[in-house]
Design a protein around this motif. Structure first.
Motif, PDB file in Angstrom:
ATOM      1  N   THR A 108     -71.466 141.464 -79.025  1.00 55.81           N
ATOM      2  CA  THR A 108     -70.102 141.934 -78.744  1.00 55.81           C
ATOM      3  C   THR A 108     -69.420 141.093 -77.675  1.00 55.81           C
ATOM      4  N   TRP A 109     -69.823 139.847 -77.531  1.00 50.06           N
ATOM      5  CA  TRP A 109     -69.277 138.987 -76.483  1.00 50.06           C
ATOM      6  C   TRP A 109     -67.758 138.824 -76.608  1.00 50.06           C
ATOM      7  N   TYR A 110     -67.231 138.974 -77.795  1.00 52.30           N
ATOM      8  CA  TYR A 110     -65.819 138.703 -78.054  1.00 52.30           C
ATOM      9  C   TYR A 110     -64.894 139.835 -77.600  1.00 52.30           C
ATOM     10  N   ARG A 111     -65.459 140.938 -77.204  1.00 57.20           N
ATOM     11  CA  ARG A 111     -64.634 142.064 -76.743  1.00 57.20           C
ATOM     12  C   ARG A 111     -64.162 141.802 -75.319  1.00 57.20           C
ATOM     13  N   PRO A 112     -62.892 142.026 -75.055  1.00 59.27           N
ATOM     14  CA  PRO A 112     -62.342 141.730 -73.724  1.00 59.27           C
ATOM     15  C   PRO A 112     -62.643 142.812 -72.699  1.00 59.27           C
ATOM     16  N   ASP A 113     -63.936 143.154 -72.569  1.00 62.29           N
ATOM     17  CA  ASP A 113     -64.323 144.190 -71.623  1.00 62.29           C
ATOM     18  C   ASP A 113     -65.199 143.625 -70.508  1.00 62.29           C
ATOM     19  N   PHE A 114     -64.900 142.399 -70.125  1.00 61.26           N
ATOM     20  CA  PHE A 114     -65.656 141.752 -69.056  1.00 61.26           C
ATOM     21  C   PHE A 114     -65.234 142.310 -67.692  1.00 61.26           C
ATOM     22  N   ASP A 115     -66.123 142.118 -66.714  1.00 62.16           N
ATOM     23  CA  ASP A 115     -65.874 142.683 -65.391  1.00 62.16           C
ATOM     24  C   ASP A 115     -64.812 141.915 -64.607  1.00 62.16           C
ATOM     25  N   TYR A 116     -64.804 140.599 -64.745  1.00 58.98           N
ATOM     26  CA  TYR A 116     -63.923 139.782 -63.913  1.00 58.98           C
ATOM     27  C   TYR A 116     -63.142 138.788 -64.769  1.00 58.98           C
ATOM     28  N   TRP A 117     -61.915 138.509 -64.322  1.00 61.26           N
ATOM     29  CA  TRP A 117     -61.013 137.640 -65.065  1.00 61.26           C
ATOM     30  C   TRP A 117     -60.319 136.660 -64.134  1.00 61.26           C
ATOM     31  N   GLY A 118     -60.065 135.465 -64.670  1.00 61.47           N
ATOM     32  CA  GLY A 118     -59.229 134.519 -63.958  1.00 61.47           C
ATOM     33  C   GLY A 118     -57.761 134.814 -64.203  1.00 61.47           C
ATOM     34  N   GLN A 119     -56.911 133.988 -63.611  1.00 67.00           N
ATOM     35  CA  GLN A 119     -55.472 134.218 -63.702  1.00 67.00           C
ATOM     36  C   GLN A 119     -54.868 133.641 -64.975  1.00 67.00           C
ATOM     37  N   GLY A 120     -55.612 132.804 -65.666  1.00 66.17           N
ATOM     38  CA  GLY A 120     -55.143 132.239 -66.923  1.00 66.17           C
ATOM     39  C   GLY A 120     -54.519 130.866 -66.758  1.00 66.17           C
ATOM     40  N   THR A 121     -54.620 130.070 -67.805  1.00 61.31           N
ATOM     41  CA  THR A 121     -53.986 128.757 -67.833  1.00 61.31           C
ATOM     42  C   THR A 121     -53.353 128.565 -69.207  1.00 61.31           C
ATOM     43  N   GLN A 122     -52.144 128.048 -69.230  1.00 57.75           N
ATOM     44  CA  GLN A 122     -51.384 127.957 -70.474  1.00 57.75           C
ATOM     45  C   GLN A 122     -51.769 126.706 -71.255  1.00 57.75           C
ATOM     46  N   VAL A 123     -51.969 126.894 -72.544  1.00 53.99           N
ATOM     47  CA  VAL A 123     -52.201 125.789 -73.471  1.00 53.99           C
ATOM     48  C   VAL A 123     -51.130 125.864 -74.549  1.00 53.99           C
ATOM     49  N   THR A 124     -50.391 124.789 -74.706  1.00 54.94           N
ATOM     50  CA  THR A 124     -49.330 124.728 -75.707  1.00 54.94           C
ATOM     51  C   THR A 124     -49.579 123.531 -76.611  1.00 54.94           C
ATOM     52  N   VAL A 125     -49.634 123.801 -77.915  1.00 49.42           N
ATOM     53  CA  VAL A 125     -49.879 122.748 -78.885  1.00 49.42           C
ATOM     54  C   VAL A 125     -48.655 122.622 -79.779  1.00 49.42           C
ATOM     55  N   ALA A 126     -48.026 121.480 -79.726  1.00 51.85           N
ATOM     56  CA  ALA A 126     -46.815 121.238 -80.519  1.00 51.85           C
ATOM     57  C   ALA A 126     -47.176 120.654 -81.876  1.00 51.85           C
TER      58      ALA A 126
END
Length: 127
Positions: A108-126
């Motif tokens: 179930t690794w794909y479930r977003p129920d992890f304890d800690y998260w980063g702030q995120g980084t944007q990836v844009t593909v044109a």
């Protein structure tokens, strides 16, 4: 204090590559499940790839990125990487690093129920 700091996002043309990094601190990094998730506007957060930071270093991938993305880690630097090749416009999203105290990543690794998260980084593909 747990910190997950992502870097490496940006804008690329379809077919291009990016390498994301996640520097972890403030918790016992070894023998944990680390993962990358992504979230596009209006969509749910989805698991992209996961790696176990123990001796076996098992990895898991979403079907949509298999063969194109590679997750890896540097135990000495407590850093997880996501090498993204052959990028497609549908890969456009905010990418998040996640850490969890579970002893293995598991089915179930794909479930977003992890304890800690980063702030995120944007990836844009044109296209």
């Amino acid at each position: 204090q747990v910190q997950l700091v992502e870097s490496g996002g940006g804008s690329v043309q379809a077919g291009g590559s990016l390498r994301l990094s996640c520097a972890a601190s403030g918790f016992a990094y070894h023998n944990r499940c680390m993962a990358w998730f992504r979230q596009a506007p209006g969509k749910e957060r989805e698991g992209v790839a996961a790696i176990y930071t123990g001796r076996r270093m098992t990895t898991d991938y979403a079907d949509s990125v298999k063969g194109r993305f590679t997750i890896s880690q540097d135990n000495a630097e407590n850093t997880v990487f996501l090498q993204m090749n052959s990028l497609k416009p549908e890969d456009t999203a905010t990418y998040y690093c996640a850490a969890d105290y579970r002893p293995v990543c598991g089915a179930t690794w794909y479930r977003p129920d992890f304890d800690y998260w980063g702030q995120g980084t944007q990836v844009t593909v044109a296209s």
